[in-house]
Write an enzyme that holds these catalytic residues in place. Structure first.
Site, mmCIF file in Angstrom:
data_model
loop_
_atom_site.group_PDB
_atom_site.id
_atom_site.type_symbol
_atom_site.label_atom_id
_atom_site.label_comp_id
_atom_site.label_asym_id
_atom_site.label_seq_id
_atom_site.Cartn_x
_atom_site.Cartn_y
_atom_site.Cartn_z
ATOM 1 N N CYS A 47 0.878 -1.181 0.000
ATOM 2 C CA CYS A 47 0.000 0.000 0.000
ATOM 3 C C CYS A 47 0.910 1.224 0.000
ATOM 4 C CB CYS A 47 -0.942 -0.014 1.197
ATOM 5 S SG CYS A 47 -0.111 -0.036 2.789
ATOM 6 N N HIS A 103 -2.930 10.622 2.651
ATOM 7 C CA HIS A 103 -3.439 9.256 2.487
ATOM 8 C C HIS A 103 -4.942 9.267 2.755
ATOM 9 C CE1 HIS A 103 -3.979 4.947 2.946
ATOM 10 N NE2 HIS A 103 -2.734 4.736 2.581
#
Length: 627
Positions: free
Chosen positions: A26, A549
């Site tokens: 990720c 994010h």
């Protein structure tokens, strides 16, 4: 050491290529599915250059490299032969990990975690009402009625909440689930509490021989009804023609499941639930505080195993039956000791990187989330973790001896004080917390941690090397970072992800979005744009490296609902649109849309401080960076 060399050592420490099922990544972490966790040399991985931490969670071994670096490391390990997979496939595989008991407990967690907020709120309402009574305040009758509505409703309709959540988890229609659950506590049925009190209200006799009452406050029967009901609804839907599905499926599901729930499952599992409750109380009431000593000593081990959600079921049962929860204080003792051990490591170490990690992790623990303290600090050095278990056991024993019982669950330590204000136990609660903290800190400081000589030496060598190259230590100038997201500010320590909440990625803030647009937080160069559109990296003129994010684990959405407007290398001005996202799709995917704004090179600055709270609008300053 080059990235290729690090990648080779990572693969070796993972137990070799043959021990790896698949690898994905990720924005910050390399996520590895391994065949045998025991073959992982965790010490070797955590001590590797560029590794910022590692932990095992949800069947995955997650190695934290940080923004940008993780992309390069992923490319390196794949080039060296590790098999790849999508994040969705990895998540599905992770759900299969563990034995049947671990999978069952994870399911309990999936069902009960969404219900906890209303139980927390109800507990706080009870605390406020108790405080007013303790102060001798006489409330008007209508106000008293209103407080009863606040404190009683959640427990009266608890079966409805449980059936709704169980239907949601097992793939049924949640709307059918909540209606079925509310049928179990219908006002047309005798109230279970009124029948149990032995007054004039008695059970109804259906067909002359089946005694039936409402299931007010029942948890286990509602859960079983939800499981059976969701599976039955799916089975019915498979055989009913699509054109009749809307009419037939809910009708048949509610008819059959209401009969089974009231006449079979409810009565049988209500008896089972009572035995579980009696057993739980027997352990909690062991003499000399032994029950608290036992639970306080093992609780954090259970957290590490990932099956701690079993306590949710037990706590909710206790609250539904008695409106008090002795588990809360015992668990608080264990978590306080864990946080105290982390503070001791942070105070004693001379390693600036470890200090930066330890103190935010400890704060997170004191706010109720111990995973950053456990995985980021205490388990890494082992002794702090095990000494904190001893302190937690003693604190838990003290909680039992003092007879502590909160009015809710789901909050502990600092926020948990609200559960003890109204019941007259606040002084005892604070005493228990103080003892647990003192023991956890003292044991760890004296016996649990010593700096390794090579750590200090390494840090000094790196600093001297930097100074030799540049001639001086150059720090970036002061700057202000604006919010990239319009919404409500959330403390980074409150984020439900140990990598961010522990501060391992750097300091910053989080924002709960009220608008689905990502703005540039400063004049900067775009250094990273993930293909999935869920994360952006920027570098400002003064050297601040900013990670934005969007959401937690949103990489698993594979770009669905995200639309980036910039590319790597673009120059942007503060307030420019970087991209958009769809919060509704994030929530529908079962994910959290909280957005993190992190200065990933925090160590390069004298200070990186959040300067915002409450709601923030476009252009508002949220982080101040000082050289």
């Amino acid at each position: 050491m080059t990235n290729t060399e690090i990648a080779k050592k990572v693969i070796e420490a993972l137990g070799g290529r043959e021990n790896v099922n698949s690898v994905a990544h990720c924005a910050t972490r390399l996520r590895v599915m391994v065949k045998d966790e025991a073959k992982i040399n965790k010490d070797a991985i955590e001590n590797l250059e560029k590794v910022q931490g590692a932990f095992f969670n949800s069947g995955q071994y997650q190695i934290i490299f940080g923004t940008g670096t993780v992309n390069k490391m992923y490319d390196e390990v794949v080039a060296l032969g590790l098999p790849t997979t999508s994040k969705d496939e990895m998540k599905a595989e992770a759900a299969k990990q563990g034995n049947w008991f671990q999978r069952a407990i994870r399911t309990f967690g999936d069902v009960f975690v969404p219900i906890i907020p209303v139980i927390v709120a109800t507990g706080l309402f009870m605390g406020v009402r108790g405080l007013l009574n303790a102060l001798g305040m006489t409330l008007p009758e209508d106000v008293t009625t209103y407080t009863q509505i606040l404190t009683d409703t959640a427990f009266i309709i608890l079966p409805g909440l449980v059936v709704w959540s169980t239907f949601r988890v097992f793939g049924g229609n949640p709307a059918v689930g909540i209606v079925l659950g509310m049928m179990l506590v219908s006002g047309s049925l005798p109230n279970a509490w009124a029948v149990a009190s032995g007054g004039e209200v008695t059970a109804m006799n259906f067909f002359g021989f089946i005694p039936v009452v409402g299931l007010q406050g029942s948890v286990l029967p509602a859960f079983i009804i939800g499981v059976v009901g969701a599976k039955f609804e799916k089975a019915v839907r498979k055989v009913v023609p699509d054109v009749l599905d809307l009419l037939v499926t809910p009708f048949v599901t509610l008819l059959v499941m209401s009969i089974l729930g009231l006449f079979v499952i409810g009565p049988v599992f209500h008896v089972v639930e009572n035995y579980i409750l009696l057993g739980t109380k027997a352990i909690l009431n062991l003499p000399f505080g032994l029950g608290g000593f036992l639970i306080g000593g093992v609780h954090q081990v259970i957290v590490v195993s990932g099956v701690h959600h079993i306590f949710n079921l037990l706590e909710v049962q206790l609250l539904a039956a008695d409106h008090v929860n002795p588990f809360n204080a015992i668990i608080t003792a264990a978590m306080t000791a864990q946080g105290a051990a982390t503070v001791a490591v942070g105070v004693k170490t001379k390693n600036p990187k470890l200090k930066t990690l330890a103190f935010p992790a400890a704060l997170s623990a004191f706010l109720g989330i111990t995973e950053p303290a456990i995985f980021g600090v205490n388990l890494r050095f082992r002794k702090p973790f095990f000494l904190s278990l001893i302190a937690g056991a003693i604190g838990g024993g003290l909680a039992s001896i003092l007879g502590l019982a909160g009015t809710g669950n789901g909050i502990t330590i600092i926020p948990g004080t609200m559960l003890y204000i109204g019941n007259g136990q606040l002084p005892q609660y604070l005493l228990m917390v103080a003892v647990s903290f003192a023991l956890g800190f003292a044991l760890t400081y004296m016996f649990g941690y010593e700096d390794e000589a090579e750590v200090a030496s390494e840090a000094t060598t790196e600093r001297l090397a930097d100074e030799a190259v540049t001639g001086t230590v150059v720090a970036p100038s002061e700057g202000v970072i604006q919010t990239p997201i319009v919404g409500d500010v959330v403390a980074l320590s409150d984020v439900n992800d140990p990598v961010f909440s522990s501060g391992a990625m750097g300091q910053g803030i989080a924002v709960k979005p009220s608008q689905d647009v990502v703005y540039a937080p400063a004049d900067a160069e775009v250094t990273i744009v993930f293909p999935t559109g869920h994360a952006y990296g920027l570098k400002t003129a003064n050297g601040a490296e900013i990670l934005i994010h969007v959401g937690i684990d949103t990489v698993s959405m594979n770009g669905e609902g995200f639309d980036q407007k910039v590319a790597q290398g673009d120059k942007v001005k503060a307030g420019d649109v970087l991209g958009t996202f769809d919060s509704a799709k994030i929530v529908a995917a079962g994910l959290d849309n909280t957005t993190m704004v992190i200065v990933t090179n925090t160590a390069d600055f004298a200070s990186v401080n959040p300067v915002a709270s409450g709601s923030v609008a476009k252009g508002d300053a949220v982080i101040e960076v000082k050289a």
